[in-house]
Design an enzyme around this catalytic site. Structure first.
Site, PDB file in Angstrom:
ATOM      1  N   LYS A   1      36.893   5.782  60.139  1.00 14.29           N
ATOM      2  CA  LYS A   1      37.404   7.118  60.740  1.00 14.29           C
ATOM      3  C   LYS A   1      37.026   7.089  62.231  1.00 14.29           C
ATOM      4  CE  LYS A   1      34.802  11.068  60.009  1.00 14.29           C
ATOM      5  NZ  LYS A   1      34.749  11.963  61.289  1.00 14.29           N
ATOM      6  N   ASN A   2      35.758   7.097  62.609  1.00 13.95           N
ATOM      7  CA  ASN A   2      35.326   7.279  63.808  1.00 13.95           C
ATOM      8  C   ASN A   2      35.662   6.509  64.813  1.00 13.95           C
ATOM      9  OD1 ASN A   2      34.346   9.649  63.093  1.00 13.95           O
ATOM     10  ND2 ASN A   2      32.206   9.213  62.843  1.00 13.95           N
TER      11      ASN A   2
ATOM     12  N   ARG B   1      37.191  18.536  65.674  1.00 16.23           N
ATOM     13  CA  ARG B   1      36.627  18.671  66.791  1.00 16.23           C
ATOM     14  C   ARG B   1      36.825  17.398  67.656  1.00 16.23           C
ATOM     15  NH1 ARG B   1      32.623  16.935  69.262  1.00 16.23           N
ATOM     16  NH2 ARG B   1      31.655  18.352  70.886  1.00 16.23           N
TER      17      ARG B   1
ATOM     18  N   CYS C   1      30.728  24.287  65.186  1.00 22.70           N
ATOM     19  CA  CYS C   1      30.748  23.466  63.991  1.00 22.70           C
ATOM     20  C   CYS C   1      29.437  23.606  63.247  1.00 22.70           C
ATOM     21  CB  CYS C   1      30.855  22.069  64.762  1.00 22.70           C
ATOM     22  SG  CYS C   1      30.617  20.753  63.561  1.00 22.70           S
TER      23      CYS C   1
ATOM     24  N   ARG D   1      28.027  21.994  69.413  1.00 25.15           N
ATOM     25  CA  ARG D   1      28.416  20.543  69.758  1.00 25.15           C
ATOM     26  C   ARG D   1      29.093  20.870  71.229  1.00 25.15           C
ATOM     27  NH1 ARG D   1      31.055  17.368  64.817  1.00 25.15           N
ATOM     28  NH2 ARG D   1      30.784  15.639  66.241  1.00 25.15           N
ATOM     29  N   PRO D   2      28.285  20.919  72.220  1.00 26.76           N
ATOM     30  CA  PRO D   2      28.844  20.885  73.406  1.00 26.76           C
ATOM     31  C   PRO D   2      29.666  19.504  74.074  1.00 26.76           C
ATOM     32  CG  PRO D   2      26.500  20.641  73.870  1.00 26.76           C
ATOM     33  CD  PRO D   2      26.945  20.567  72.326  1.00 26.76           C
TER      34      PRO D   2
ATOM     35  N   ASP E   1      29.647  19.417  77.699  1.00 27.76           N
ATOM     36  CA  ASP E   1      29.101  19.075  79.154  1.00 27.76           C
ATOM     37  C   ASP E   1      28.881  17.703  79.608  1.00 27.76           C
ATOM     38  OD1 ASP E   1      27.171  19.232  76.961  1.00 27.76           O
ATOM     39  OD2 ASP E   1      25.885  19.174  78.698  1.00 27.76           O
ATOM     40  N   LEU E   2      28.645  16.822  78.679  1.00 30.66           N
ATOM     41  CA  LEU E   2      28.521  15.342  79.376  1.00 30.66           C
ATOM     42  C   LEU E   2      29.800  14.829  79.661  1.00 30.66           C
ATOM     43  CD1 LEU E   2      25.624  14.337  76.904  1.00 30.66           C
ATOM     44  CD2 LEU E   2      25.509  14.790  79.278  1.00 30.66           C
TER      45      LEU E   2
ATOM     46  N   ASP F   1      24.742  10.632  60.206  1.00 31.82           N
ATOM     47  CA  ASP F   1      25.950  10.678  59.438  1.00 31.82           C
ATOM     48  C   ASP F   1      25.638  10.202  57.989  1.00 31.82           C
ATOM     49  OD1 ASP F   1      27.508  11.821  61.241  1.00 31.82           O
ATOM     50  OD2 ASP F   1      28.623  10.107  61.746  1.00 31.82           O
TER      51      ASP F   1
ATOM     52  N   ARG G   1      38.716  14.778  54.973  1.00 30.40           N
ATOM     53  CA  ARG G   1      38.593  14.410  56.333  1.00 30.40           C
ATOM     54  C   ARG G   1      38.234  13.069  56.562  1.00 30.40           C
ATOM     55  NH1 ARG G   1      34.709  17.742  59.173  1.00 30.40           N
ATOM     56  NH2 ARG G   1      35.360  16.082  60.541  1.00 30.40           N
TER      57      ARG G   1
HETATM   58  N1  EPU Z   1      25.968  16.395  73.126  1.00 31.44           N
HETATM   59  C1  EPU Z   1      25.873  17.260  74.375  1.00 31.44           C
HETATM   60  N2  EPU Z   1      26.809  17.178  75.080  1.00 31.44           N
HETATM   61  C2  EPU Z   1      27.820  16.657  75.128  1.00 31.44           C
HETATM   62  C3  EPU Z   1      28.213  15.844  73.897  1.00 31.44           C
HETATM   63  C4  EPU Z   1      27.025  15.641  72.973  1.00 31.44           C
HETATM   64  O1  EPU Z   1      24.687  17.850  74.399  1.00 31.44           O
HETATM   65  O2  EPU Z   1      28.769  16.747  76.025  1.00 31.44           O
HETATM   66  C5  EPU Z   1      24.960  16.460  72.158  1.00 31.44           C
HETATM   67  C6  EPU Z   1      25.401  16.948  70.606  1.00 31.44           C
HETATM   68  O3  EPU Z   1      25.360  18.168  70.548  1.00 31.44           O
HETATM   69  C7  EPU Z   1      24.623  15.894  69.716  1.00 31.44           C
HETATM   70  C8  EPU Z   1      24.334  14.546  70.305  1.00 31.44           C
HETATM   71  O4  EPU Z   1      24.571  14.857  71.956  1.00 31.44           O
HETATM   72  O5  EPU Z   1      23.276  16.550  69.660  1.00 31.44           O
HETATM   73  C9  EPU Z   1      25.228  13.398  69.954  1.00 31.44           C
HETATM   74  O6  EPU Z   1      26.412  13.984  69.848  1.00 31.44           O
HETATM   75  P1  EPU Z   1      27.889  12.934  70.236  1.00 31.44           P
HETATM   76  O7  EPU Z   1      28.449  13.441  71.420  1.00 31.44           O
HETATM   77  O8  EPU Z   1      27.271  11.589  69.889  1.00 31.44           O
HETATM   78  O9  EPU Z   1      28.616  13.238  68.994  1.00 31.44           O
HETATM   79  P2  EPU Z   1      30.177  13.122  68.578  1.00 31.44           P
HETATM   80  O10 EPU Z   1      30.503  12.054  69.778  1.00 31.44           O
HETATM   81  O11 EPU Z   1      30.911  14.459  69.022  1.00 31.44           O
HETATM   82  C10 EPU Z   1      30.405  11.129  67.027  1.00 31.44           C
HETATM   83  C11 EPU Z   1      30.797  11.435  65.392  1.00 31.44           C
HETATM   84  C12 EPU Z   1      30.125  12.194  64.535  1.00 31.44           C
HETATM   85  C13 EPU Z   1      28.555  11.609  64.764  1.00 31.44           C
HETATM   86  C14 EPU Z   1      27.983  11.716  66.105  1.00 31.44           C
HETATM   87  C15 EPU Z   1      26.745  11.085  66.146  1.00 31.44           C
HETATM   88  C16 EPU Z   1      33.262  10.998  65.846  1.00 31.44           C
HETATM   89  C17 EPU Z   1      34.728  11.352  65.749  1.00 31.44           C
HETATM   90  N3  EPU Z   1      32.288  11.732  65.530  1.00 31.44           N
HETATM   91  O12 EPU Z   1      30.499  12.671  67.239  1.00 31.44           O
HETATM   92  O13 EPU Z   1      30.632  11.938  63.291  1.00 31.44           O
HETATM   93  O14 EPU Z   1      27.751  12.403  63.717  1.00 31.44           O
HETATM   94  O15 EPU Z   1      29.227  10.886  66.733  1.00 31.44           O
HETATM   95  O16 EPU Z   1      26.674   9.730  65.706  1.00 31.44           O
HETATM   96  O17 EPU Z   1      33.022   9.777  66.181  1.00 31.44           O
HETATM   97  C18 EPU Z   1      31.105  12.497  60.972  1.00 31.44           C
HETATM   98  O18 EPU Z   1      31.916  11.337  60.935  1.00 31.44           O
HETATM   99  O19 EPU Z   1      30.812  13.135  60.029  1.00 31.44           O
HETATM  100  C19 EPU Z   1      30.625  13.023  62.334  1.00 31.44           C
HETATM  101  C20 EPU Z   1      30.133  14.086  62.369  1.00 31.44           C
END
Ligand code: EPU
Length: 431
Positions: free
Chosen positions: A33-34, A102, A126, A131-132, A134-135, A318, A410
């Site tokens: 999925k991811n 998201r 969420c 889940r910001p 900002d980065l 996950d 999902r």
């Molecule tokens: N974070 C920030 N700022 C940002 C982005 C992230 O502070 O701009 C923080 C998040 O709040 C979190 C950490 O950085 O504490 C890691 O978040 P990340 O951005 O890596 O998460 P994501 O890319 O939004 C993906 C997966 C998630 C998985 C996370 C961590 C997808 C579609 N989603 O989310 O998958 O938990 O990486 O590995 O790829 C799931 O499949 O159930 C799922 C939630």
């Protein structure tokens, strides 16, 4: 398009798990999925058709395809193969279209790369934590884009994108979708971009492989430093999505919690090394080949573990909920510290209703293994939490009724059918 609304009509179903039936046999793991979500979004970067194989039929992938159609792409789906042709592209994705998922935020990068502007509704709250993005936005700014947030939308625009050094180091480690987004914008920027503090997840490598097939020049994916040399344009490509490592891990835990011996085929064992190591340490027998993994009891009583979730190659967040279910049934006191999403513990209250003995201290769950779990009506709160409740139900005495099954749809392709193939007594019924 076939399958676009495949799961929604079944969204109010519930799953009944009759516990205590040992699992055996083998199943095939689906595409990730991811990986599929950002790779589908990346098809927006070219006017040519892109052909994607092994795209799992999930509500999340179907939402992503709907978003692409809304943006003007033509989409065809024939079983696991999806063809996307984005000859013309709109750069605005409104709230009604993106609010359900998201991960829709990952259209920002390709739209910015291709159209030099994008307006996407900001993702809302969420259940697994704040889940910001900002980065992601900081990364786009480093490439020369202006960012405006107004009326719930984020707008990014740049007359031209210029390669730069982009640091994506965040408080909770690297960002997966942030790395994807910056990579997808930078492939069409002028000059060289270096992403420092990049996420190294296999899904990031899969996206980079796909982009390189489209004509991008990306090196270093899978490390913390990704180098992207911008090109003028990308062309169509064909790609097979990698196996889903979280589905793999979830079935490994199913085999551990209630198995005589099961085998998972079409997997990448290297992608789940942290999970197989944990299961081996707990006392299960794990045997891997190049593309299969078997898990079975090894005759000893499974032991408690101390786990910490971390970015790849660490133990994945996950898999935390599923592991909580397993460790509720092993002897002794286990701990799991959640370092990626420190508030991702909604499943514990439901597991407690099934007899688990768990308490939370800060970001750590302390789990006292119990001899028995009991079936109960439980409520799924998010995708992985739902899977954990089904796993607990496999082991529990009596019937576990998991509600809000749309969370499972999902991210797990035919979870109930695959568990049935392994001998679980599980049924899906209307609420
Ligand atoms: N974070 C920030 N700022 C940002 C982005 C992230 O502070 O701009 C923080 C998040 O709040 C979190 C950490 O950085 O504490 C890691 O978040 P990340 O951005 O890596 O998460 P994501 O890319 O939004 C993906 C997966 C998630 C998985 C996370 C961590 C997808 C579609 N989603 O989310 O998958 O938990 O990486 O590995 O790829 C799931 O499949 O159930 C799922 C939630």
């Amino acid at each position: 398009m076939q399958g676009a609304l495949g799961s929604s009509s079944r969204s109010m179903d519930k799953i009944l798990v009759h516990g205590g039936y040992p699992l055996s046999g083998s199943i095939k793991i689906s595409g990730s999925k991811n990986s599929a979500l950002p790779i589908i979004a990346a098809s927006l970067l070219t006017r040519d058709p892109c052909v994607l194989h092994r795209v799992p039929d999930l509500s999340d992938t179907n939402y992503m395809l709907q978003i692409l159609m809304h943006l003007g792409a033509e989409v065809e789906r024939a079983s696991g193969t999806v063809t996307v042709k984005a000859e013309k592209v709109e750069s605005i994705a409104p709230y009604e279209i993106v609010r359900k998922m998201r991960a829709s935020v990952c259209v920002l990068g390709p739209l910015l790369g291709r159209c030099k502007e994008a307006t996407v509704s900001l993702p809302g709250g969420c259940v697994i934590g704040d889940r910001p993005i900002d980065l992601h936005l900081k990364g786009f700014q480093s490439l020369g884009a202006a960012v405006r947030v107004e009326n719930g939308n984020v707008k990014v625009f740049a007359p031209k994108l210029t390669g730069a050094i982009v640091s994506l180091r965040g408080k909770f480690g690297p960002t997966v979708l942030g790395t994807d987004n910056v990579m997808m914008a930078a492939v069409l920027a002028e000059g060289t971009t270096v992403i420092e503090g990049a996420a190294a997840e296999p899904e990031v490598c899969d996206l980079a492989d796909f982009l390189n097939k489209m004509g991008a020049k990306i090196e270093g994916a899978g490390t913390r430093r990704i180098i992207i040399e911008g090109v003028h344009e990308l062309h169509g490509a064909e790609h097979h999505i990698i196996p889903d490592r979280i589905e793999t891990g979830t079935f490994l835990v199913a085999g551990a919690i209630c198995g005589k011996g099961i085998t998972l085929n079409r997997v990448c064992p290297g992608h789940v090394a942290s999970v197989t190591t944990a299961l081996t340490e707990a006392g299960y027998k794990v045997v891997t080949t190049e593309n299969s993994i078997s898990v079975s009891p090894n005759g000893s009583v499974p032991k408690a573990l101390e786990l910490v979730t971390e970015p790849y190659p660490g133990f994945p967040t996950d898999m935390q909920a599923q592991m909580c279910a397993l460790l509720s049934t092993t002897e002794g006191i286990s701990t799991i510290t959640e370092n990626v999403f420190p508030q991702r513990y909604m499943h514990l209250a439901e597991l407690k209703r099934m007899g688990a003995q768990v308490q939370i201290e800060g970001a750590t769950a302390i789990i006292q293994g119990v001899e028995r779990l009991y079936g109960a009506p439980v409520m799924a709160s998010d995708l992985r939490a739902s899977a954990a409740l089904v796993l607990a139900g496999l082991k529990a005495d009596g019937v576990t009724e998991v509600r809000r099954v749309y969370h499972i749809d999902r991210g797990y392709e035919h979870l109930d059918e695959k568990l049935s193939e392994l001998g679980a007594h599980i049924e899906r019924v209307k609420e």
